[in-house]
Motif scaffolding. Structure first.
Motif, short mmCIF file in Angstrom:
data_model
loop_
_atom_site.label_atom_id
_atom_site.label_comp_id
_atom_site.label_asym_id
_atom_site.label_seq_id
_atom_site.Cartn_x
_atom_site.Cartn_y
_atom_site.Cartn_z
N VAL A 1 -21.57 -0.44 0.26
CA VAL A 1 -21.82 -1.35 -0.87
C VAL A 1 -20.85 -2.52 -0.78
O VAL A 1 -19.64 -2.33 -0.91
N PRO A 2 -21.34 -3.74 -0.57
CA PRO A 2 -20.46 -4.91 -0.54
C PRO A 2 -20.15 -5.42 -1.95
O PRO A 2 -20.69 -4.93 -2.94
N VAL A 3 -19.28 -6.41 -2.01
CA VAL A 3 -18.90 -7.05 -3.28
C VAL A 3 -19.32 -8.52 -3.24
O VAL A 3 -19.21 -9.17 -2.19
N VAL A 4 -19.79 -9.02 -4.37
CA VAL A 4 -20.16 -10.43 -4.50
C VAL A 4 -19.31 -11.05 -5.60
O VAL A 4 -19.22 -10.49 -6.70
N VAL A 5 -18.69 -12.19 -5.33
CA VAL A 5 -17.99 -12.94 -6.38
C VAL A 5 -19.05 -13.74 -7.13
O VAL A 5 -19.74 -14.57 -6.54
N ALA B 1 -12.71 2.04 -1.68
CA ALA B 1 -12.92 3.07 -0.67
C ALA B 1 -14.29 3.72 -0.84
O ALA B 1 -15.02 3.95 0.13
N MET B 2 -14.67 4.00 -2.08
CA MET B 2 -15.96 4.63 -2.33
C MET B 2 -17.12 3.67 -2.01
O MET B 2 -18.18 4.09 -1.53
N GLN B 3 -16.91 2.38 -2.26
CA GLN B 3 -17.94 1.39 -1.91
C GLN B 3 -18.15 1.33 -0.40
O GLN B 3 -19.28 1.22 0.08
N LEU B 4 -17.06 1.41 0.35
CA LEU B 4 -17.18 1.42 1.81
C LEU B 4 -17.95 2.66 2.28
O LEU B 4 -18.78 2.57 3.19
N CYS B 5 -17.68 3.79 1.64
CA CYS B 5 -18.38 5.02 2.02
C CYS B 5 -19.89 4.91 1.77
O CYS B 5 -20.69 5.55 2.45
N GLU B 6 -20.27 4.10 0.77
CA GLU B 6 -21.69 3.96 0.43
C GLU B 6 -22.29 2.66 0.95
O GLU B 6 -23.42 2.30 0.58
N ARG C 1 -28.08 -4.52 -4.83
CA ARG C 1 -27.42 -3.42 -4.12
C ARG C 1 -25.98 -3.77 -3.78
O ARG C 1 -25.40 -3.22 -2.84
N ALA C 2 -25.39 -4.68 -4.55
CA ALA C 2 -23.98 -5.04 -4.36
C ALA C 2 -23.27 -4.97 -5.70
O ALA C 2 -23.89 -5.06 -6.76
N VAL C 3 -21.96 -4.79 -5.64
CA VAL C 3 -21.12 -4.86 -6.84
C VAL C 3 -20.79 -6.33 -7.09
O VAL C 3 -20.33 -7.03 -6.19
N SER C 4 -21.06 -6.81 -8.30
CA SER C 4 -20.78 -8.21 -8.65
C SER C 4 -19.51 -8.28 -9.48
O SER C 4 -19.34 -7.52 -10.44
N CYS D 1 -15.97 -17.52 -0.73
CA CYS D 1 -17.26 -16.99 -0.27
C CYS D 1 -18.07 -16.46 -1.45
O CYS D 1 -18.78 -15.46 -1.33
N ARG D 2 -17.93 -17.11 -2.61
CA ARG D 2 -18.66 -16.62 -3.78
C ARG D 2 -20.17 -16.75 -3.57
O ARG D 2 -20.64 -17.61 -2.83
N TYR D 3 -20.88 -15.87 -4.24
CA TYR D 3 -22.34 -15.75 -4.16
C TYR D 3 -22.79 -15.25 -2.79
O TYR D 3 -23.97 -15.39 -2.44
N ARG D 4 -21.88 -14.65 -2.00
CA ARG D 4 -22.26 -14.09 -0.71
C ARG D 4 -21.64 -12.71 -0.57
O ARG D 4 -20.41 -12.56 -0.65
N PRO D 5 -22.44 -11.67 -0.36
CA PRO D 5 -21.90 -10.30 -0.24
C PRO D 5 -20.94 -10.18 0.93
O PRO D 5 -21.19 -10.73 2.00
N CYS D 6 -19.86 -9.45 0.71
CA CYS D 6 -18.84 -9.30 1.76
C CYS D 6 -18.17 -7.94 1.61
O CYS D 6 -17.78 -7.56 0.50
#
Length: 711
Positions: free
Chosen positions: A546-550, A539-544, A460-463, A491-496
């Protein structure tokens, strides 16, 4: 050839006529390649060898070929057994050998003529138990690629002879776990009671890994001395699908033997890595059959092994391979049923381009075709207004890929610039994994695999392969773009939530994760950030939520040579256009969802395991920036060198191409001249002139002779 002294100091005269190397070769239905393999061995520069061929119940003409060779060369020894597999054949062959050294060879491969001589010389010089060397893989189409047989960069600097004491955490993986890239001392195998597993496949990895763990002295050659044939239907690799459980048998046998060693605790990390590598190899290799019952059983057995106490402390520090640890984590986290749900989606690569860059797209896609994990579909989105003749405006190499069905071109009416790479892909493939890339980058071969494994852990995160950390100051305001921690992997491998993925470097969007209609508001995109797809998607990820993972340790981007003369990054960063566009986006979001919504969402921690929140603590930000500055300077130097090398290579290729064209033209002109000359020689006028010339010569000669007689 120079004679070789024995370890016991025997003179050359005493060992004359003795067998120095016993070559053991299992033979099973290898009639197509057997003669070439035997020729490689019997024509070695080291002549004091025996070639023990173990016929493993072949049903073709392999035995007849062996008998024919034995009639002409007494060094060929033939043993026969019912079909028991290569492991049993190697054990039988070794038991009958008389050489001081043993080399295990396959009946469909090739080798350098001086392989045995070089290896024996190295073994004698270093008093080694094992001599390892590099190799190559060659394909039916004629392509050949060099491979490392040993990771000498894992060893202490300048190390020429090593044992488990020199690299205890990696000793079982430091050399490729195959028998054909090593020469063994025979009494070393006997003393340690080493045997191949007598199973149909994967029978060599235990022997090879355990032998490395128990050897007192291992040396290596950097020469590529062996050529591995890819594509033979009877090779071990092509038959593994039928024998998944053999991998479990092999690694458990290795574990049992290693645990008996008095120094087991010192090499336990190496054993863990060995087991993880081989078990995951099985999962990756058989991925296409993941719905079968046998694969489910294999997956569950691997997961059970990984849950054992020995693996409780597995980490990047112990295993020394980040991607391998992530795969290990993904299997431990996901049950077989969960894995089925996640891995059952297609992988779609999506990109866009425009006329000035379209010539580079085929080269970029070549790096996608070479990925260790393959994509199911590749889609190139192009605006009709930029290519009015559509396919006829595309370069030949791109049309060829379309004709070969390696990719698809989708034509769209509206040019949304970089947004085209996701704008139509996400709604067109709502149930698939979409990975966005750019048209000017050369991608590492593990990009898709790294993103996919990250997705298995955080579905459930964008990688992303590359991301920037959005810095928020103590007043909860977003700092200017150039003050962000760019290209961070701290902070790779950790959703943020504070991470901004740079989508062209390789970004994975899980199925259905971005469904809100506002994402596809082309008017809002044009009004706020037509040149900044990364900011709009953030912006759209924040609205949903959705965090990002490196998903990968950051490496400098490798651009296609001469592709950066016109790039959006120049304007966005050097002219501060990112800040202008971000301000427009935040204003637009705040108008829709309330004042301060954008920043509030950034500061909320993701509601998932292992998430991290990095707020605007000045000291941390300064530390990050200082470290990133040093790293960026180093990367810039390396990247500049790389770009110069790539440019020089391109220029050299252009020169070679021009010279080839000139050579073709010269050859053509020469051929035309020769043809014209032949026509002239065949003409009546030429023949008449030739006759007259001979007549003149004859008359002059006759006149001189007559004049001489008169005098």
């Amino acid at each position: 050839m120079e004679r070789i002294k024995t370890l016991s100091g025997e003179s050359d005269e005493k060992i004359l006529g003795k067998i120095i190397v016993s070559v053991v070769m299992p033979v099973y239905n290898a009639q197509e390649y057997l003669a070439a393999s035997l020729d490689c061995l019997l024509n070695q520069t080291l002549k004091d060898i025996e070639v023990i061929c173990v016929n493993d119940g072949s049903s073709d003409n392999s035995l007849k070929i062996l008998e024919e060779y034995r009639r002409h060369d007494p060094r060929v020894v033939i043993l026969s057994q019912s079909n028991k597999g290569a492991g049993a054949a190697r054990n039988l062959g070794f038991s009958q050998g008389s050489g001081r050294y043993v080399y295990f060879f396959d009946a469909d491969d090739l080798c350098a003529p001086d392989l045995l001589e070089k290896c024996v010389n190295a073994a004698e010089a270093q008093e080694a138990d094992i001599v390892a060397f590099n190799f190559s893989r060659f394909y039916p189409n004629g392509n050949e690629e060099q491979r490392m047989g040993i990771h000498d960069d894992w060893l202490p600097k300048g190390c020429k002879v090593f044992s488990w004491r020199d690299c205890p955490e990696l000793i079982m993986s430091v050399v490729n776990p195959t028998p054909w890239n090593k020469l063994y001392r025979a009494d070393f195998i006997q003393k340690n009671q080493l045997r191949f597993e007598e199973i149909s496949t994967t029978n060599d990895i235990t022997f090879c890994a355990v032998s490395m763990a128990v050897a007192s002295r291992v040396t290596f050659l950097k020469d590529s001395l062996f050529r591995y044939r890819v594509g033979h239907s009877q090779t071990i690799t092509s038959r593994k699908k039928k024998n998944w459980a053999n991998i479990i048998t092999a690694v458990q046998s290795a574990e049992k033997q290693i645990k008996r060693l008095p120094y087991f605790e010192e090499i336990v990390d190496s054993l863990c890595r060995f087991i993880i590598e081989n078990c995951i190899f099985g999962i990756n290799y058989f991925d296409g059959d993941y719905k079968s019952v046998s694969f489910g059983e294999y997956y569950n057995r691997v997961r059970s092994i990984f849950a054992g106490e020995m693996f409780s402390n597995v980490s990047i520090d112990t295993v020394k391979n980040e991607l391998l640890v992530q795969k290990f984590r993904a299997i431990r986290k996901n049950s077989y049923e969960d894995y089925l749900k996640l891995a059952g989606h297609k992988i779609v690569i999506s990109l866009t381009s425009y006329p000035k860059r379209i010539k580079d797209v085929a080269g970029v896609l070549e790096t996608i075709f070479r990925q260790s994990r393959k994509a199911d579909e590749i889609v190139l989105w192009l605006a009709e207004e930029q290519f009015p003749k559509k396919e006829n405006d595309l370069p030949d190499n791109l049309r060829k890929l379309v004709d070969q069905r390696k990719m698809t071109v989708r034509w769209i009416a509206e040019d949304l610039r970089p947004h085209k790479k996701y704008f139509w892909a996400l709604p067109s493939y709502p149930d698939d994994i979409v990975i966005t890339i750019d048209d000017d980058l050369i991608y590492p071969s593990d990009m898709i695999d790294s993103l996919f494994v990250s997705y298995l852990i955080y579905p459930r995160a964008v990688s992303a392969m590359r991301a920037h950390l959005i810095v928020i100051n103590e007043a909860l305001e977003i700092e200017p773009y150039n003050n962000w921690i760019l290209e961070t992997d701290h902070c790779r491998y950790r959703p943020c939530m504070q991470l901004l993925s740079t989508n062209g470097a390789g970004t994975l969007f899980p199925p259905g994760i971005m469904r809100k209609n506002e994402l596809y508001n082309s008017d809002a995109i044009k009004d706020t950030c037509l040149n900044a797809d990364d900011l709009w998607l953030k912006a759209m990820q924040l609205c949903e939520n959705v965090p990002v993972v490196v998903a990968h340790k950051y490496k400098s981007l490798q651009y296609v040579p001469d592709s950066q003369e016109e790039a959006l990054a120049h304007d966005n960063m050097t002219m501060c256009q990112n800040d202008v566009q971000l301000r427009k986006i935040t204003d637009w979001v705040d108008r829709k969802l309330g004042d301060g919504y954008f920043v509030r969402k950034l500061t909320l921690p993701p509601q998932m395991e292992d998430s991290v929140q990095l707020l605007g603590v000045s000291a941390i930000c300064k530390m990050f920036r200082a470290e990133r500055c040093r790293e960026k300077n180093e990367r810039r130097v390396l990247n500049n060198r790389l770009q110069r090398a790539l440019t020089a290579e391109k220029e050299l290729k252009d020169v070679c191409r021009r010279l080839r064209k000139e050579n073709v033209a010269l050859v053509s002109n020469y051929q035309k001249t020769q043809n014209e000359l032949q026509k002239i020689k065949k003409s009546k006028r030429y023949k008449l002139a030739e006759y007259l010339a001979r007549l003149v010569w004859f008359v002059r000669r006759h006149f001189k002779q007559s004049k001489g007689k008169l005098l």
